[in-house]
Design a protein around this motif. Sequence first.
Motif, PDB file in Angstrom:
ATOM      1  N   LYS A   1       7.683  -2.423 -10.404  1.00 11.36           N
ATOM      2  CA  LYS A   1       7.401  -3.028 -11.721  1.00 11.36           C
ATOM      3  C   LYS A   1       6.628  -4.329 -11.501  1.00 11.36           C
ATOM      4  O   LYS A   1       7.092  -5.196 -10.755  1.00 11.36           O
ATOM      5  N   GLY A   2       5.457  -4.428 -12.102  1.00  6.79           N
ATOM      6  CA  GLY A   2       4.652  -5.631 -11.957  1.00  6.79           C
ATOM      7  C   GLY A   2       4.369  -5.990 -10.507  1.00  6.79           C
ATOM      8  O   GLY A   2       4.321  -7.154 -10.134  1.00  6.79           O
ATOM      9  N   GLY A   3       4.188  -4.947  -9.671  1.00  6.73           N
ATOM     10  CA  GLY A   3       3.823  -5.182  -8.272  1.00  6.73           C
ATOM     11  C   GLY A   3       4.996  -5.477  -7.352  1.00  6.73           C
ATOM     12  O   GLY A   3       4.792  -5.796  -6.180  1.00  6.73           O
ATOM     13  N   ARG A   4       6.200  -5.363  -7.854  1.00  4.34           N
ATOM     14  CA  ARG A   4       7.382  -5.589  -7.003  1.00  4.34           C
ATOM     15  C   ARG A   4       8.239  -4.338  -6.947  1.00  4.34           C
ATOM     16  O   ARG A   4       8.465  -3.672  -7.970  1.00  4.34           O
ATOM     17  N   ILE A   5       8.727  -4.029  -5.753  1.00  2.82           N
ATOM     18  CA  ILE A   5       9.611  -2.864  -5.607  1.00  2.82           C
ATOM     19  C   ILE A   5      10.973  -3.230  -6.197  1.00  2.82           C
ATOM     20  O   ILE A   5      11.626  -4.160  -5.747  1.00  2.82           O
ATOM     21  N   VAL A   6      11.364  -2.481  -7.228  1.00  4.51           N
ATOM     22  CA  VAL A   6      12.637  -2.790  -7.896  1.00  4.51           C
ATOM     23  C   VAL A   6      13.680  -1.700  -7.663  1.00  4.51           C
ATOM     24  O   VAL A   6      14.831  -1.842  -8.074  1.00  4.51           O
ATOM     25  N   TYR A   7      13.271  -0.604  -7.007  1.00  2.00           N
ATOM     26  CA  TYR A   7      14.227   0.481  -6.707  1.00  2.00           C
ATOM     27  C   TYR A   7      13.639   1.326  -5.589  1.00  2.00           C
ATOM     28  O   TYR A   7      12.473   1.687  -5.626  1.00  2.00           O
ATOM     29  N   ASP A   8      14.460   1.611  -4.586  1.00  2.92           N
ATOM     30  CA  ASP A   8      13.990   2.374  -3.421  1.00  2.92           C
ATOM     31  C   ASP A   8      15.149   3.259  -2.958  1.00  2.92           C
ATOM     32  O   ASP A   8      16.044   2.808  -2.249  1.00  2.92           O
ATOM     33  N   LEU A   9      15.135   4.509  -3.379  1.00  2.00           N
ATOM     34  CA  LEU A   9      16.298   5.398  -3.181  1.00  2.00           C
ATOM     35  C   LEU A   9      16.625   5.616  -1.716  1.00  2.00           C
ATOM     36  O   LEU A   9      17.774   5.520  -1.309  1.00  2.00           O
ATOM     37  N   ASN A  10      15.586   5.937  -0.924  1.00 11.32           N
ATOM     38  CA  ASN A  10      15.832   6.318   0.469  1.00 11.32           C
ATOM     39  C   ASN A  10      15.261   5.334   1.491  1.00 11.32           C
ATOM     40  O   ASN A  10      15.139   5.664   2.668  1.00 11.32           O
TER      41      ASN A  10
ATOM     42  N   VAL B   1       0.866  -1.189   0.000  1.00 17.98           N
ATOM     43  CA  VAL B   1       0.000   0.000   0.000  1.00 17.98           C
ATOM     44  C   VAL B   1       0.902   1.239   0.000  1.00 17.98           C
ATOM     45  O   VAL B   1       1.798   1.363   0.842  1.00 17.98           O
ATOM     46  N   ILE B   2       0.678   2.111  -0.971  1.00 15.53           N
ATOM     47  CA  ILE B   2       1.422   3.377  -1.053  1.00 15.53           C
ATOM     48  C   ILE B   2       0.549   4.439  -0.394  1.00 15.53           C
ATOM     49  O   ILE B   2      -0.563   4.707  -0.859  1.00 15.53           O
ATOM     50  N   LYS B   3       1.042   5.009   0.682  1.00 19.64           N
ATOM     51  CA  LYS B   3       0.215   5.909   1.486  1.00 19.64           C
ATOM     52  C   LYS B   3       0.538   7.385   1.235  1.00 19.64           C
ATOM     53  O   LYS B   3       1.698   7.801   1.244  1.00 19.64           O
ATOM     54  N   GLY B   4      -0.535   8.149   1.042  1.00 19.42           N
ATOM     55  CA  GLY B   4      -0.458   9.600   1.156  1.00 19.42           C
ATOM     56  C   GLY B   4       0.279  10.362   0.074  1.00 19.42           C
ATOM     57  O   GLY B   4       0.625  11.522   0.257  1.00 19.42           O
ATOM     58  N   GLY B   5       0.503   9.741  -1.082  1.00 14.55           N
ATOM     59  CA  GLY B   5       1.191  10.452  -2.169  1.00 14.55           C
ATOM     60  C   GLY B   5       0.200  11.219  -3.047  1.00 14.55           C
ATOM     61  O   GLY B   5      -0.998  10.932  -3.046  1.00 14.55           O
TER      62      GLY B   5
ATOM     63  N   LYS C   1       1.519  -6.247   3.243  1.00 15.45           N
ATOM     64  CA  LYS C   1       2.849  -6.845   3.486  1.00 15.45           C
ATOM     65  C   LYS C   1       3.923  -5.767   3.514  1.00 15.45           C
ATOM     66  O   LYS C   1       4.891  -5.870   4.245  1.00 15.45           O
ATOM     67  N   GLN C   2       3.743  -4.748   2.681  1.00 15.48           N
ATOM     68  CA  GLN C   2       4.682  -3.618   2.686  1.00 15.48           C
ATOM     69  C   GLN C   2       3.899  -2.322   2.593  1.00 15.48           C
ATOM     70  O   GLN C   2       2.916  -2.232   1.844  1.00 15.48           O
ATOM     71  N   VAL C   3       4.345  -1.345   3.336  1.00 14.82           N
ATOM     72  CA  VAL C   3       3.723  -0.019   3.281  1.00 14.82           C
ATOM     73  C   VAL C   3       4.790   0.987   2.837  1.00 14.82           C
ATOM     74  O   VAL C   3       5.923   0.950   3.309  1.00 14.82           O
ATOM     75  N   VAL C   4       4.387   1.835   1.906  1.00 17.54           N
ATOM     76  CA  VAL C   4       5.320   2.847   1.402  1.00 17.54           C
ATOM     77  C   VAL C   4       4.778   4.221   1.784  1.00 17.54           C
ATOM     78  O   VAL C   4       3.651   4.565   1.427  1.00 17.54           O
ATOM     79  N   ASN C   5       5.564   4.957   2.511  1.00 17.87           N
ATOM     80  CA  ASN C   5       5.147   6.303   2.904  1.00 17.87           C
ATOM     81  C   ASN C   5       5.542   7.294   1.819  1.00 17.87           C
ATOM     82  O   ASN C   5       6.702   7.651   1.678  1.00 17.87           O
ATOM     83  N   ALA C   6       4.552   7.735   1.043  1.00 17.07           N
ATOM     84  CA  ALA C   6       4.829   8.610  -0.096  1.00 17.07           C
ATOM     85  C   ALA C   6       4.371  10.045   0.151  1.00 17.07           C
ATOM     86  O   ALA C   6       4.138  10.808  -0.794  1.00 17.07           O
ATOM     87  N   LYS C   7       4.251  10.419   1.396  1.00 12.15           N
ATOM     88  CA  LYS C   7       3.792  11.775   1.738  1.00 12.15           C
ATOM     89  C   LYS C   7       4.726  12.807   1.107  1.00 12.15           C
ATOM     90  O   LYS C   7       5.941  12.703   1.193  1.00 12.15           O
ATOM     91  N   GLY C   8       4.129  13.772   0.437  1.00 17.80           N
ATOM     92  CA  GLY C   8       4.923  14.823  -0.209  1.00 17.80           C
ATOM     93  C   GLY C   8       5.530  14.405  -1.537  1.00 17.80           C
ATOM     94  O   GLY C   8       6.277  15.158  -2.156  1.00 17.80           O
ATOM     95  N   MET C   9       5.202  13.195  -1.981  1.00 16.17           N
ATOM     96  CA  MET C   9       5.774  12.695  -3.245  1.00 16.17           C
ATOM     97  C   MET C   9       4.690  12.550  -4.307  1.00 16.17           C
ATOM     98  O   MET C   9       3.501  12.543  -4.020  1.00 16.17           O
TER      99      MET C   9
ATOM    100  N   ILE D   1      12.062   3.939   1.667  1.00 15.79           N
ATOM    101  CA  ILE D   1      10.748   4.385   2.173  1.00 15.79           C
ATOM    102  C   ILE D   1       9.759   3.221   2.306  1.00 15.79           C
ATOM    103  O   ILE D   1       8.640   3.414   2.742  1.00 15.79           O
ATOM    104  N   ALA D   2      10.168   2.007   1.904  1.00 16.70           N
ATOM    105  CA  ALA D   2       9.289   0.856   2.080  1.00 16.70           C
ATOM    106  C   ALA D   2       9.455   0.293   3.488  1.00 16.70           C
ATOM    107  O   ALA D   2      10.558   0.273   4.025  1.00 16.70           O
ATOM    108  N   ASN D   3       8.351  -0.157   4.064  1.00 14.39           N
ATOM    109  CA  ASN D   3       8.395  -0.788   5.377  1.00 14.39           C
ATOM    110  C   ASN D   3       7.602  -2.098   5.341  1.00 14.39           C
ATOM    111  O   ASN D   3       6.390  -2.060   5.156  1.00 14.39           O
ATOM    112  N   PRO D   4       8.229  -3.268   5.513  1.00 15.73           N
ATOM    113  CA  PRO D   4       9.677  -3.411   5.656  1.00 15.73           C
ATOM    114  C   PRO D   4      10.407  -3.190   4.345  1.00 15.73           C
ATOM    115  O   PRO D   4       9.811  -3.273   3.270  1.00 15.73           O
ATOM    116  N   LEU D   5      11.689  -2.965   4.436  1.00 12.26           N
ATOM    117  CA  LEU D   5      12.514  -2.744   3.264  1.00 12.26           C
ATOM    118  C   LEU D   5      12.664  -4.023   2.452  1.00 12.26           C
ATOM    119  O   LEU D   5      12.584  -5.120   3.006  1.00 12.26           O
ATOM    120  N   VAL D   6      12.877  -3.838   1.159  1.00 15.48           N
ATOM    121  CA  VAL D   6      13.278  -4.977   0.344  1.00 15.48           C
ATOM    122  C   VAL D   6      14.772  -5.128   0.568  1.00 15.48           C
ATOM    123  O   VAL D   6      15.557  -4.245   0.237  1.00 15.48           O
TER     124      VAL D   6
END
Length: 415
Positions: free
Chosen positions: A397-406, A26-30, A65-73, A408-413
């Motif tokens: 990509k296709g429902g999988r996190i393939v790049y995470d700069l900072n 779930v990508i939250k708040g973007g 399973k994973q939450v991404v905080n996208a606030k301000g993005m 922001i995924a919880n838990p991280l890949v």
Amino acid sequence: MRKLYFLVLLIGCIGGTLRAQTYSIVIKGGQVIDPKNNLNEVLDVAITDGKIVQVAKNIDASKAKQVVNAKGMLVTPGLIDIHGHVFYGTEPNHYLSNGLTAVSPDGFTFRVGVTTIVDAGGAGWQSFPAFKKNIIFSSKTRVLSLLNIVGEGMRGGNWEQDTTDMDPKMAAAMALGNANDVVGFKVAHYMGGTWTPVDRAVEAGKLANMPVMVDFGMHNPPLSLEQLFLKHLRPGDIFTHTYTLLDDNVRETIVDEATGKVKPFVWEARKRGIVFDVGYGGASFNYSQAIPAVKAGFLPTTISTDLHTGSMNGSMKDLLSIMSKFVGMGESVPDVIKASTWTPAQVIKREMLGHISVGAIADVAILTMREGNFGFYDKTGYRVEGKKKFECEMTIKGGRIVYDLNGIANPLVVR
Ligand SMILES: [Zn+2]
């Protein structure tokens, strides 16, 4: 009474399903910018089994399973670059066809939000099997092909001048036999000063019902752009390198350099349905063309890189850098996103991509709009200051996190 009982049972079942709902991500708040669905607002996005399953306010992420905080993005569809060169290989003299000037896609896509890249003419019908085996099958990035009308593909020099190797029937047959991977045809680098390559590619396009992308010019005197747009190409065909001014008058420009006006036949071509693609490249973008064009409202239909080792280390950099340039010239952020997602998806007839609709393939880019002092320049050394610049935070990509700069995924890949 019986009816009521079933109704209560039904509501109970639906409620139970909703409560038990687990999401992959779930990508939250973007700020969701999804031009196909006219969305530009703060929303959550839920992904399960590789698909978008919900786009709404306040999605319950407690069971994700994973939450991404996208606030301000900015949360956008995965970017689609319809002009790259990714037929990387080991042949030293093969230029962009199994050679060293092309780049390996995964090294340059996910880090800038790109989930789909189209190789623009690296492979022709003769070299396509090697491209499919070595690149399409071996990449995590979704790689598609605009098949070169030259059978040997973009091998450079005389290989691309040989009209006897421009066979529309063979090209169309290879395209139709690989319709999952081939999205059209490419013409490029022809110096012969005749219409043969364009006409052969359009013939292949008609046989396969696919668009043609044209990298035009290289003749002096140049062939007429007006004839190209209004007589030789079809609606839906793609003119790449829209904003270039080439040395030695080898290609006509879309903006009259003397008056700064977009030429009337260019407006007419747009109305006719010709696609105007950026194809920035090493030598294919001049601010002297782009600034007056954007000011006049002549925006690019699609924004693309013409990615290769020459362009990426020059003024081009990457797709986000080009998108930032267009924002700097005054194009709106949603328009720039549209020209890099939904419109290119339509141009290459891949309408299942380029949007965040429920049921769509979960290709998502999460971007930050950085504020600061940035410099943008072109191949002539013309430089402008900008205050805004896109940066890629995450690519899915296709429902999988393939790049995470900072992270922001919880838990991280973790890898
Ligand atoms: Zn190119």
